[in-house]
Design an enzyme around this catalytic site. Structure first.
Site, PDB file in Angstrom:
ATOM      1  N   ASP A 108      41.514  17.465  27.081  1.00  0.00           N
ATOM      2  CA  ASP A 108      41.145  16.496  28.157  1.00  0.00           C
ATOM      3  C   ASP A 108      42.443  16.610  29.372  1.00  0.00           C
ATOM      4  O   ASP A 108      43.617  17.389  29.030  1.00  0.00           O
ATOM      5  CB  ASP A 108      40.876  15.094  27.733  1.00  0.00           C
ATOM      6  CG  ASP A 108      42.372  14.641  27.162  1.00  0.00           C
ATOM      7  OD1 ASP A 108      42.785  15.270  26.115  1.00  0.00           O
ATOM      8  OD2 ASP A 108      42.910  13.358  27.561  1.00  0.00           O
ATOM      9  N   GLU A 179      43.946  12.549  24.928  1.00  0.00           N
ATOM     10  CA  GLU A 179      45.304  12.328  24.770  1.00  0.00           C
ATOM     11  C   GLU A 179      45.811  11.803  25.969  1.00  0.00           C
ATOM     12  O   GLU A 179      46.584  11.003  26.123  1.00  0.00           O
ATOM     13  CB  GLU A 179      46.151  14.049  24.727  1.00  0.00           C
ATOM     14  CG  GLU A 179      47.467  13.736  24.194  1.00  0.00           C
ATOM     15  CD  GLU A 179      48.254  13.713  25.599  1.00  0.00           C
ATOM     16  OE1 GLU A 179      49.507  13.521  25.196  1.00  0.00           O
ATOM     17  OE2 GLU A 179      48.035  13.956  26.786  1.00  0.00           O
TER      18      GLU A 179
END
Length: 485
Positions: A108, A179
């Site tokens: 991500d 994250e």
């Protein structure tokens, strides 16, 4: 154990393959960067899911067994419920003679829009010549944080496969898609898997940070923790013409409290705060001497006129192994353009302390509360004081003499021709601490991005050099760890 000549012949063969397949590796990165896997903005969550599926397919193509673990959903402050992206647990090789290395990465990214000041479309990987002609940069969101490093690791594994070489280690992969939004659900998953997925893991490698310099490789062995505080003073909104001069104003109380935290040299004024900071050993001080760190370059990177300290050692010590306190803002105060003659009723000051070994979060909280209460009591104010710590992350520290670091150091020497800087990170890397605490395994941070990669900012990039040499570094590291084991 291989002789050194056969091992260097093997390395040559691997490095030549990686050089010959550069354009394929860059094409892979282009495909990954094109996915807007922004985990922060709710409307892009489906893109994060698509990115997880792409990464899972890529691991399956290596021959890995891939398990997508469902983490359920989470609720946003506005009440909207969003699915959490699945976490990938992958496994390749189960030779009991080989060590098992687990790689952690995330696919991500932080939000990015062209109009935020990007020179190119953030989701189209664009290759442009750097300042120095021999450096070509690959610009795109996620290029260095963290899609580039994740792909470099996968490409290194793929190289052994393509050359039909015996796998030097058993591989495990943990890849997540949250994250940048706080790794929701990850710690619970680690706890659930610590006796199963992690039971045969010897080493954990994270490649999600940067070198300290633009040119010299580094190994990271520690990061600071972070404790965030809210300090609230309040009564009710009043008119300054009617009440100014006859009451205790909450904002004045708050400013006095914030002003009592740090002096003009940067030293924290909270009694006892430095008591548990680990003493600096001679061995550790030596690590700082050889570090390549250009004060001017660093000053220009931050755009400030001068630092609090004048030497490389002092600056790095205060950035990495001493605590710091920063004030972030005041909620409730009038901050629009123009003037509004109001006495704000309730104001909340926000600050944080980056803590270091061996500071204890609960002790830090107690010291902060006692200090603020003591300063506040001397003001004889009838306003209410409330101190809270909404967030606390612990520092992380590894042993640089660990086998993992020895192997990485040798691999860096092989690929880059020089020893790495041993560095710590002034910011907080919750996953490193989380892995170490939950799994009790050796954890290492092995960065391949340069200091000027601009993670989280506009024009994020990884240089072609770092991406390709980083792939070689991972491949050489696999060989080194298998030799030492």
């Amino acid at each position: 154990v291989m002789s050194s000549s056969s091992s260097s012949a093997l390395e040559m063969e691997i490095f030549q393959y990686i050089d010959a397949h550069q354009s394929d590796f860059i094409k892979d990165l282009k495909e990954w960067v094109a996915v807007e896997s922004d985990s922060v903005q709710p409307h892009l969550r489906k893109e994060v899911m698509r990115m997880m599926a792409l990464a899972a397919d890529r691991l399956a193509a290596l021959g890995a067994t891939v398990n997508l673990v469902d983490l359920g959903s989470h609720q946003l402050p506005d009440g909207q419920v969003l699915p959490l992206p699945a976490v990938i647990l992958g496994e390749l090789g189960k030779d009991p003679q080989n060590p098992t290395v687990c790689f952690y990465g995330h696919v991500d990214v932080q939000p990015a829009k062209k109009e935020d000041g990007w020179n190119t479309d953030p989701y189209t990987l664009t290759e442009i010549d750097g300042v120095h002609l021999f450096i070509r940069n690959l610009y795109g969101r996620g290029a260095t944080d963290n899609k580039g490093p994740v792909l470099a690791w996968i490409n290194a594994v793929q190289t052994f496969r393509a050359l039909k070489l015996a796998m030097p280690v058993n591989f495990k992969f943990l890849i997540e898609g949250m994250e940048e939004a706080g790794s929701l659900g990850l710690e619970k998953l680690l706890e659930e898997e610590s006796q199963s997925f992690f039971s045969d893991v010897d080493y954990i490698v994270i490649s999600d940070n940067l070198w300290l310099s633009n040119k010299k490789p580094a190994l990271t062995y520690g990061s600071r923790g972070n404790a965030c505080f809210f300090v609230e003073c309040g009564s009710k909104d009043l008119h300054s013409g009617t009440f100014g001069g006859i009451i205790h104003e909450p904002l004045l109380d708050l400013i006095a409290l914030l002003d009592s935290l740090v002096d003009s040299t940067g030293r924290i004024q909270i009694p006892g705060i430095y008591d548990s900071v680990a003493a600096l050993t001679e061995e550790e001080r030596k690590l700082y001497e050889s570090i390549e760190f250009d004060l001017e370059e660093h000053r220009n990177n931050c755009g400030v006129k001068k630092f609090l300290y004048g030497t490389k050692e002092e600056i790095l010590l205060h950035l990495w192994r001493y605590p710091s306190l920063s004030i972030h803002g005041i909620e409730g105060a009038f901050h629009e353009p123009g003037i509004k003659t109001v006495i704000p009723a309730k104001v909340i000051g926000k600050f944080s302390i980056r803590q270091v070994p061996h500071m204890d979060l609960s002790v830090v909280k107690k010291q902060v509360v006692e200090h603020l209460e003591s300063v506040f009591s001397k003001r004889n104010s009838p306003n209410k004081l409330k101190v809270s710590m909404p967030l606390g992350a612990k520092p992380w520290l590894a042993d640089v003499n660990d086998l993992l670091y020895k192997a990485a150091r040798r691999a860096i020497k092989t690929v880059f021709g020089e020893d790495p800087d041993f560095i710590r990170d002034g910011s907080t890397v919750p996953v490193a601490r989380m892995f170490q605490t939950v799994t009790q395994k050796s954890v290492m941070m092995l960065p391949i991005g340069a200091a000027d990669d601009g993670e989280h900012s506009q024009n994020e990039k990884i240089s072609r050099h770092n991406y390709i040499e980083g792939t070689k570094l991972f491949a050489a590291f696999f060989l080194e760890i298998s030799k030492l084991h």
